[in-house]
Design a protein around this motif. Structure first.
Motif, mmCIF file in Angstrom:
data_model
loop_
_atom_site.group_PDB
_atom_site.id
_atom_site.type_symbol
_atom_site.label_atom_id
_atom_site.label_comp_id
_atom_site.label_asym_id
_atom_site.label_seq_id
_atom_site.Cartn_x
_atom_site.Cartn_y
_atom_site.Cartn_z
ATOM 1 N N ALA A 190 9.184 -8.711 35.855
ATOM 2 C CA ALA A 190 10.097 -8.798 34.715
ATOM 3 C C ALA A 190 11.295 -9.658 35.094
ATOM 4 C CB ALA A 190 10.553 -7.404 34.306
ATOM 5 N N GLN A 191 11.587 -10.647 34.280
ATOM 6 C CA GLN A 191 12.602 -11.584 34.714
ATOM 7 C C GLN A 191 13.691 -11.853 33.670
ATOM 8 O OE1 GLN A 191 12.908 -14.729 37.823
ATOM 9 N NE2 GLN A 191 11.150 -15.308 36.607
ATOM 10 N N LEU A 192 13.300 -12.148 32.436
ATOM 11 C CA LEU A 192 14.272 -12.621 31.449
ATOM 12 C C LEU A 192 14.543 -11.536 30.414
ATOM 13 C CD1 LEU A 192 12.833 -16.209 31.087
ATOM 14 C CD2 LEU A 192 15.046 -15.601 32.073
ATOM 15 N N ASN A 193 15.819 -11.345 30.099
ATOM 16 C CA ASN A 193 16.183 -10.251 29.203
ATOM 17 C C ASN A 193 16.301 -10.701 27.758
ATOM 18 O OD1 ASN A 193 16.233 -7.579 30.090
ATOM 19 N ND2 ASN A 193 17.863 -8.076 31.535
ATOM 20 N N GLY A 194 15.162 -10.711 27.093
ATOM 21 C CA GLY A 194 15.164 -11.036 25.670
ATOM 22 C C GLY A 194 13.832 -11.618 25.254
ATOM 23 N N SER A 195 13.342 -11.199 24.089
ATOM 24 C CA SER A 195 12.060 -11.735 23.619
ATOM 25 C C SER A 195 12.175 -13.233 23.335
ATOM 26 C CB SER A 195 11.576 -10.980 22.367
ATOM 27 O OG SER A 195 12.489 -11.137 21.304
ATOM 28 N N GLN A 196 13.385 -13.707 23.019
ATOM 29 C CA GLN A 196 13.578 -15.148 22.834
ATOM 30 C C GLN A 196 13.153 -15.899 24.089
ATOM 31 O OE1 GLN A 196 17.623 -16.414 21.898
ATOM 32 N NE2 GLN A 196 16.857 -18.429 21.277
ATOM 33 N N PHE A 197 13.500 -15.349 25.261
ATOM 34 C CA PHE A 197 13.239 -16.051 26.521
ATOM 35 C C PHE A 197 11.861 -15.740 27.084
ATOM 36 C CE2 PHE A 197 17.845 -15.216 26.251
ATOM 37 C CZ PHE A 197 18.250 -16.510 25.999
ATOM 38 N N THR A 198 11.376 -14.506 26.868
ATOM 39 C CA THR A 198 10.061 -14.158 27.411
ATOM 40 C C THR A 198 8.927 -14.669 26.524
ATOM 41 O OG1 THR A 198 10.153 -12.012 26.290
ATOM 42 C CG2 THR A 198 10.856 -12.065 28.603
ATOM 43 N N HIS A 199 9.169 -14.733 25.197
ATOM 44 C CA HIS A 199 8.081 -15.053 24.264
ATOM 45 C C HIS A 199 8.444 -16.113 23.227
ATOM 46 C CE1 HIS A 199 6.647 -11.284 25.982
ATOM 47 N NE2 HIS A 199 5.455 -11.560 25.513
ATOM 48 N N GLY A 200 9.570 -16.803 23.411
ATOM 49 C CA GLY A 200 10.068 -17.695 22.363
ATOM 50 C C GLY A 200 9.546 -19.127 22.402
ATOM 51 N N VAL A 209 4.424 -9.099 20.923
ATOM 52 C CA VAL A 209 5.684 -8.672 21.546
ATOM 53 C C VAL A 209 6.518 -7.961 20.488
ATOM 54 C CG1 VAL A 209 6.902 -10.858 21.074
ATOM 55 C CG2 VAL A 209 7.654 -9.400 22.963
ATOM 56 N N VAL A 210 7.206 -6.907 20.915
ATOM 57 C CA VAL A 210 8.188 -6.261 20.039
ATOM 58 C C VAL A 210 9.439 -7.130 20.061
ATOM 59 C CG1 VAL A 210 9.682 -4.248 19.739
ATOM 60 C CG2 VAL A 210 7.272 -3.935 20.397
ATOM 61 N N THR A 211 9.855 -7.596 18.904
ATOM 62 C CA THR A 211 11.042 -8.464 18.849
ATOM 63 C C THR A 211 12.316 -7.648 18.638
ATOM 64 O OG1 THR A 211 10.562 -8.864 16.506
ATOM 65 C CG2 THR A 211 9.806 -10.519 18.078
ATOM 66 N N ALA A 212 12.184 -6.477 18.006
ATOM 67 C CA ALA A 212 13.339 -5.589 17.822
ATOM 68 C C ALA A 212 12.858 -4.149 17.674
ATOM 69 C CB ALA A 212 14.149 -5.991 16.578
ATOM 70 N N ILE A 221 13.185 -15.577 18.313
ATOM 71 C CA ILE A 221 12.268 -14.685 17.591
ATOM 72 C C ILE A 221 12.860 -13.281 17.445
ATOM 73 C CG2 ILE A 221 10.106 -15.889 18.108
ATOM 74 C CD1 ILE A 221 9.634 -13.907 20.393
ATOM 75 N N HIS A 222 13.804 -12.930 18.328
ATOM 76 C CA HIS A 222 14.403 -11.587 18.241
ATOM 77 C C HIS A 222 15.200 -11.409 16.961
ATOM 78 C CE1 HIS A 222 17.594 -14.197 19.638
ATOM 79 N NE2 HIS A 222 18.471 -13.272 19.299
ATOM 80 N N ALA A 223 15.661 -12.515 16.368
ATOM 81 C CA ALA A 223 16.555 -12.431 15.213
ATOM 82 C C ALA A 223 15.864 -12.798 13.905
ATOM 83 C CB ALA A 223 17.762 -13.349 15.434
ATOM 84 N N LEU A 224 14.604 -13.179 13.974
ATOM 85 C CA LEU A 224 13.882 -13.595 12.763
ATOM 86 C C LEU A 224 13.017 -12.440 12.258
ATOM 87 C CD1 LEU A 224 12.731 -17.152 13.942
ATOM 88 C CD2 LEU A 224 14.791 -16.569 12.646
ATOM 89 N N ASP A 225 12.581 -12.548 11.022
ATOM 90 C CA ASP A 225 11.641 -11.568 10.485
ATOM 91 C C ASP A 225 10.643 -12.344 9.636
ATOM 92 O OD1 ASP A 225 10.411 -9.134 9.733
ATOM 93 O OD2 ASP A 225 12.349 -8.106 9.700
ATOM 94 N N GLY A 226 9.614 -11.647 9.124
ATOM 95 C CA GLY A 226 8.545 -12.378 8.456
ATOM 96 C C GLY A 226 7.753 -13.159 9.490
#
Ligand code: MTE
Ligand code: CO
Length: 423
Positions: free
Chosen positions: A164-174, A300-303, A91-96
């Motif tokens: 706080a454990q995982l560094n990236g919205s992909q892992f925390t919210h993906g 979540v803020v993705t970027a 999700i960190h790399a997607l938009d829309g």
């Protein structure tokens, strides 16, 4: 492909940040005249000199190779194998808002099975007037419905309960995807079979070895549940339940049974494994909440975020992210750059769609200083996404599921980011 711990990539981010570090005064225009001739403009490039690929080269296209890192990833320590496992949407790399099927997260309890349409059978039995078996072709002859919905695993953000454990919205919210589905309303099929008055629940199960059986109250089954066979315009991908899966708008992903093979109408819930020992939420006093189907409002803020460093100096910065609620449409998203002390209402890319993901943007003038970046979603019921502290006060820390607390990214001066919690 597996996830990279944030620490090993942080140096890479830093280098990229320094290389691109042209400081812009606040409000300066982003386009600027070049002092030296730019060969990318003055020289004829190969892509203008020679023809490109013919239309027969790519009957079904994949993303261009430069986007090869926009992929599902898993967290190796999370699951013992890759069969009963989960991977995460980038999700960190997607938009829309629409998740491309090719990178939409997968969750399997016994692997992704290959089930051909001619071999597909869907049985409706139990407390019905006429037990029925549908073939795939039968399904296509019923009136169709269409809708965009998010599917979020109840375990999304589950690893963050203790801190706080995982560094990236992909892992925390993906563990979420958002697709446009086409299929048949479950109530249409149930009406064909004729639900007896004693019928109060449906028990749904898949054709895979796990069967992933779950009980759903009849009210929900007769409301907006779909037997879907298309996602984002095309047939479901194998990993998402080809040729037909259940879509249960707003409710936890575990109910979205893939490779759907049987619907039994019952007078009571079955109390299966997936709704007793799993997918219940143990509170601080050891008592477990059951039947917590609805996914509460979350964002979540993705970027920028740990996988998406800011690669420029002070000046205009697009802050963006996702918000969703299982109770209806998102009506507002607020963003804080100072850890929740002050909030600014973000711009919704389009009005919230019930039980679908909403994209938000905050067009921010970054002063180049550290930020504690947060987002807070509000849905049409007036529910406000809670802080992690408020959530823990009520739910304790024994839970795995239904963690919808506010996420904080610590954005540093060099543009890199880290998953943190503020007390
Ligand atoms: N259905 C079957 N038959 N088998 C499964 O393992 N996993 C469930 C659900 N449906 C599962 C299933 C879980 S826990 C989730 S979160 C969603 O499917 C994930 O859907 P996805 O793989 O399309 O992301
Ligand atoms: Co799940």
């Amino acid at each position: 492909m597996t996830g990279t711990p944030a620490s090993s990539t942080r140096r890479g981010f830093l280098r990229a940040g320094l290389a691109a570090g042209v400081a812009l005064p606040a409000g300066a225009t982003l386009a600027r005249a070049q002092a030296a001739p730019d060969p990318l403009i003055t020289e004829v490039q190969d892509w203008a000199r020679y023809s490109g690929d013919g239309v027969d080269e790519t009957p079904y296209g994949l993303p261009i190779r430069f986007e090869a890192d926009v992929i599902r990833r898993n967290v190796p320590w999370l699951t013992a194998d890759t069969i009963s496992s989960i991977n995460f949407t980038p999700i960190h790399a997607l938009d829309g808002t629409i998740t491309p099927a090719g990178c939409a997260f997968e969750r399997h309890h016994s692997g992704a099975i290959e089930l051909a349409k001619p071999d597909y059978r869907l049985m409706i039995n139990g407390l019905v007037e006429r037990p029925l078996v549908f073939s795939y072709d039968d399904l296509e002859r019923f009136p169709r419905r269409q809708g965009v919905y998010f599917c979020e695993c109840a375990a999304n953000t589950g690893m963050e309960w203790a801190g706080a454990q995982l560094n990236g919205s992909q892992f925390t919210h993906g563990m979420i995807h958002n697709m446009e589905y086409v299929g048949v309303a479950l109530r249409t099929l149930l009406a064909e079979a004729g639900v007896k008055p004693e019928g109060k629940w449906v028990y749904v199960e898949g054709a895979d070895a796990s069967s992933n059986g779950r009980s759903i109250p009849l009210d929900k089954a007769m409301d907006d549940v779909m037997v879907a066979f298309k996602a984002n315009g095309e047939a479901l991908r194998k990993e998402h339940g080809y040729p037909a899966r259940l879509v249960v708008p707003g409710w936890e992903g575990n109910l979205w049974v893939k490779w759907l093979r049987r619907i039994e109408v019952t007078d009571a819930p079955v109390e299966s494994r997936e709704e007793t020992s799993k997918y219940t939420d143990t509170l601080a006093n050891g008592v477990s909440r059951q039947w917590t189907w609805v996914m509460d409002a979350k964002s979540v803020v993705t970027a920028p975020s740990p996988q998406v460093a800011i690669r420029h100096g002070p000046g205009p910065l697009v802050i963006t992210g996702l918000a969703w609620s299982g109770r209806g449409a998102i009506t507002r998203v607020d963003v804080s750059v100072d850890g929740g002390r002050n909030w600014t209402t973000a711009r919704l890319a389009q009005p919230g769609v019930p039980m679908a993901v909403t994209r938000f943007y905050l067009d921010h003038l970054w002063d180049g200083e550290e930020m504690l970046l947060q987002s807070r979603a509000v849905d049409e019921t007036g529910y406000v996404q809670p802080t992690k502290a408020a959530l823990r006060d009520i739910r304790g820390e024994n839970s795995i599921y239904h963690n919808n607390g506010i996420q904080t990214w610590w954005i540093k001066k060099d543009g890199t980011a880290e998953n943190v919690e503020i007390s």
